[in-house]
Scaffold this motif. Structure first.
Motif: not given
Length: 116
Positions: A60-67
């Protein structure tokens, strides 16, 4: 949502849209891939959390995209549309089944995809 049939325009599930899921992505053989995500129009901007799971290995990998890093989509005539997307990249395994879960604010969608 089974994204194997979605194509380059993307797919929608649970108030979230994502894409492209076309032949180029399917035949990429892993590595860095473009993936945009978006809320259904009319929702407030919030950060996007993307979870990419390789089903066979359980990795599993997580990615965050900033608003604040959203982009405005242009209409065919070049004018800005009301649609805002979170552009970016994810890392894909070389083959197998991938489950991509996207949460943006209170909206959440899950997209399954087969890499060949």
């Amino acid at each position: 949502m089974d994204a194997d049939r979605a194509g380059d325009e993307g797919a929608a599930a649970g108030g979230v849209r994502a894409g492209p899921f076309g032949a180029v992505l399917r035949e990429q053989r892993g590595g860095v891939a473009k993936l945009w995500v978006a809320q259904d129009p009319g929702k407030g901007r919030a950060e996007a959390l993307i979870r990419v799971e390789h089903v066979e290995s359980g990795t599993v990998a997580y990615y965050v995209r900033d608003a604040s890093a959203t982009s405005t989509v242009l209409n065919d005539d070049g004018s800005p549309s009301e649609d805002r997307i979170y552009p970016g990249q994810i890392l894909l395994p070389p083959d197998g089944h991938v489950r991509i879960t996207v949460g943006i604010g209170r909206a959440a969608g899950c997209f399954t995809y087969t890499l060949r």
